[in-house]
Enzyme design. Sequence first.
Site, PDB file in Angstrom:
ATOM      1  N   LYS A  47       0.710  -1.223  -0.234  1.00  0.00           N
ATOM      2  CA  LYS A  47       0.039  -0.017   0.161  1.00  0.00           C
ATOM      3  C   LYS A  47       0.936   1.151   0.058  1.00  0.00           C
ATOM      4  CE  LYS A  47      -4.492  -1.643   1.587  1.00  0.00           C
ATOM      5  NZ  LYS A  47      -5.647  -1.527   2.671  1.00  0.00           N
TER       6      LYS A  47
ATOM      7  N   LYS B 210      -5.144 -11.586  -5.684  1.00  0.00           N
ATOM      8  CA  LYS B 210      -6.445 -11.810  -5.286  1.00  0.00           C
ATOM      9  C   LYS B 210      -7.537 -10.790  -5.626  1.00  0.00           C
ATOM     10  CE  LYS B 210      -5.927  -8.776  -1.190  1.00  0.00           C
ATOM     11  NZ  LYS B 210      -6.178  -8.459   0.115  1.00  0.00           N
TER      12      LYS B 210
ATOM     13  N   LYS C 277     -11.205  -5.118  -3.397  1.00  0.00           N
ATOM     14  CA  LYS C 277     -12.197  -3.798  -3.542  1.00  0.00           C
ATOM     15  C   LYS C 277     -11.816  -2.841  -4.572  1.00  0.00           C
ATOM     16  CE  LYS C 277     -13.657  -4.394   1.262  1.00  0.00           C
ATOM     17  NZ  LYS C 277     -13.186  -3.816   2.556  1.00  0.00           N
TER      18      LYS C 277
HETATM   19  P1  TYM Z   1     -10.630  -6.625   4.711  1.00  0.00           P
HETATM   20  O1  TYM Z   1     -11.575  -5.502   5.218  1.00  0.00           O
HETATM   21  O2  TYM Z   1      -9.635  -6.002   3.994  1.00  0.00           O
HETATM   22  O3  TYM Z   1     -10.971  -7.735   4.492  1.00  0.00           O
HETATM   23  C1  TYM Z   1     -12.338  -8.468   5.172  1.00  0.00           C
HETATM   24  C2  TYM Z   1     -11.955  -9.766   5.180  1.00  0.00           C
HETATM   25  O4  TYM Z   1     -12.113 -10.675   3.832  1.00  0.00           O
HETATM   26  C3  TYM Z   1     -10.901 -11.285   3.560  1.00  0.00           C
HETATM   27  N1  TYM Z   1     -10.806 -11.261   2.031  1.00  0.00           N
HETATM   28  C4  TYM Z   1     -10.761 -12.407   1.253  1.00  0.00           C
HETATM   29  N2  TYM Z   1     -10.825 -13.601   1.596  1.00  0.00           N
HETATM   30  C5  TYM Z   1     -10.500 -14.493   0.412  1.00  0.00           C
HETATM   31  N3  TYM Z   1     -10.494 -14.051  -0.919  1.00  0.00           N
HETATM   32  C6  TYM Z   1     -10.062 -12.640  -1.004  1.00  0.00           C
HETATM   33  N4  TYM Z   1      -9.656 -12.353  -2.332  1.00  0.00           N
HETATM   34  C7  TYM Z   1     -10.106 -11.869  -0.070  1.00  0.00           C
HETATM   35  N5  TYM Z   1     -10.096 -10.489   0.042  1.00  0.00           N
HETATM   36  C8  TYM Z   1     -10.239 -10.154   1.579  1.00  0.00           C
HETATM   37  C9  TYM Z   1      -9.829 -10.871   4.546  1.00  0.00           C
HETATM   38  O5  TYM Z   1      -9.000 -11.782   4.794  1.00  0.00           O
HETATM   39  C10 TYM Z   1     -10.683 -10.453   5.638  1.00  0.00           C
HETATM   40  O6  TYM Z   1     -11.050 -11.543   6.568  1.00  0.00           O
HETATM   41  N6  TYM Z   1      -7.405  -6.071   8.465  1.00  0.00           N
HETATM   42  C11 TYM Z   1      -8.450  -6.592   8.262  1.00  0.00           C
HETATM   43  C12 TYM Z   1      -9.736  -5.983   8.828  1.00  0.00           C
HETATM   44  C13 TYM Z   1      -9.476  -6.247  10.563  1.00  0.00           C
HETATM   45  C14 TYM Z   1      -9.547  -7.552  11.389  1.00  0.00           C
HETATM   46  C15 TYM Z   1      -9.439  -7.098  12.563  1.00  0.00           C
HETATM   47  C16 TYM Z   1      -9.957  -8.848  10.849  1.00  0.00           C
HETATM   48  C17 TYM Z   1      -9.202  -5.209  11.232  1.00  0.00           C
HETATM   49  N7  TYM Z   1      -9.154  -5.711  12.786  1.00  0.00           N
HETATM   50  C18 TYM Z   1      -9.547  -7.970  13.493  1.00  0.00           C
HETATM   51  C19 TYM Z   1      -9.842  -9.555  11.959  1.00  0.00           C
HETATM   52  C20 TYM Z   1      -9.768  -9.124  13.286  1.00  0.00           C
HETATM   53  C21 TYM Z   1      -8.797  -6.218   6.661  1.00  0.00           C
HETATM   54  O7  TYM Z   1      -8.292  -5.454   6.161  1.00  0.00           O
HETATM   55  O8  TYM Z   1      -9.692  -7.096   6.008  1.00  0.00           O
END
Ligand code: TYM
Length: 341
Positions: free
Chosen positions: A121, A202, A205
Site C-alpha cells: 500500500k 487476489k 475492492k
Molecule cells: P478486509 O476488510 O480487507 O477484508 C475483510 C475480510 O475478507 C477477507 N478477504 C478475502 N478472503 C478471500 N479471498 C479474498 N480475495 C479476500 N479479500 C479479502 C480478509 O482476509 C478479511 O478476513 N485487516 C482486516 C480487517 C480487520 C480485522 C481485525 C480482521 C481489522 N481488525 C481484527 C480480523 C480481526 C482487513 O483489512 O480486512
Amino acid sequence: MSVSIEKHEKNRIFSGIQPSGELHLGNYLGALKQFVDLQSEENECIYCIVDEHAITVPQDPKLLQKRILDLSALYISAGVDPKKSIIFVQSTVPAHAELSWILTCSSYTGELSRMTQFKSKSQGKESAPAGLFCYPVLMAADILVYDADEVPVGTDQTQHIELTRDIATRINNTRGETFVVPKGRYLKEGARIMALDDPSKKMSKSAENIHSRIGIMDDEKKIRKSIMRATTDSEAVVRFDPETKPGVSNLMNIYSVLTKESMADIETTYRGKGYGDFKKDLAGIVSEALSPIQSRFNEIRHSEELLTILKDGTEKASAIAVPVLRRAQERFGLGLPKRVD
Ligand code: TYM
C-alpha cells in the site's frame, strides 16, 4: 494483586471487515460466510465494523458513515444474527484505540515494516501515513481486547494474525499473563479468492476492472458477464490444478464453497463439457447465493432497528473490552494510583 485473565466458557470468536468499499465475493467466502457458519452453542461471536482501520487512507466522512451502515446491514442480511452475535462499530468502543497505544509501545518498527500489506500500500509513495504503518497493531488490539480464541479471516491476513500472536506472547513473557494468544481460522477453500481477470492476484475492492470481482450486491447480469469473461486456459477441461490451471481452479473453488461439492465431484459433473457450461452453471449458483442476501439487505438497511442493534452491540462489546484494557493498563502501571503511599 494483579488481575488475571478471566476464563470465558465458550470459544470466543472475533473478526472484522473494513467499511472501505463494496464487499466482494472474496470477502464473503473468506470471512463473512465463516462469521455466519460459526454461530453455534459452542461459540461466542463478536463481529466488528472496523471504521478506524478504514481511515488509514483518506475517506469522505459522509460516505464512510453510509458504508458503516451498509456493512452492518450486510452482516445481518448474510446471516449474522444479532440475537446470537455481537455486532458493533469499532470507534464506538474506545478501548481498541487505547489498547492499541499500549501495544504500539511493545512493537518494533522492524516487524511492522515487514508487513506485506503495508509494503504494497505504501509502494511508490514518498511518505506513507503513520496510520498505515501502525494498522496491524490496531488489528492486534481489536483481537486481544476481547480475549479472543479464534479469528476467522482470509489468508491475506495471516501475517497480521502472526504479529498479533507475537505481540501477545511478548507481553505475556515480560509482564506476566496478560492476553489470550489467539489463532487464525482459515477455510480450506475460499480462504483466498483470486481476481477473475488475473488469477495471480487476489480479488480486491480496489482493482480498476469491475469484472475482476463479483460485488455482493451485483445483479445476475453483471455476475454472468464477469464469470463468462473470467480468464481460463486453452485446455477446456474442468480440472482442479492451481499451479497450471489457476483460472479454472479459482472458479472451482468458488463453486465448491457454495455447493459444498468436492473438486472430484465437480470434475465428474463437467467431464466432456467445455468451460461454457461450467461457467454458466457457476453464474447461476453465485446469483442464487447472493440474491437472498440482497433482498434482506434492502429490507434492513434503512430500518431504525439497525441503529438499535449497533448501540446494543457497543454496550455488550464494551462490557468485555474495558476489563481487558484495565488488566493491560495495570501491567504497564497506567492509570490513577489507588493509594497515595
Ligand atoms: P478486509 O476488510 O480487507 O477484508 C475483510 C475480510 O475478507 C477477507 N478477504 C478475502 N478472503 C478471500 N479471498 C479474498 N480475495 C479476500 N479479500 C479479502 C480478509 O482476509 C478479511 O478476513 N485487516 C482486516 C480487517 C480487520 C480485522 C481485525 C480482521 C481489522 N481488525 C481484527 C480480523 C480481526 C482487513 O483489512 O480486512
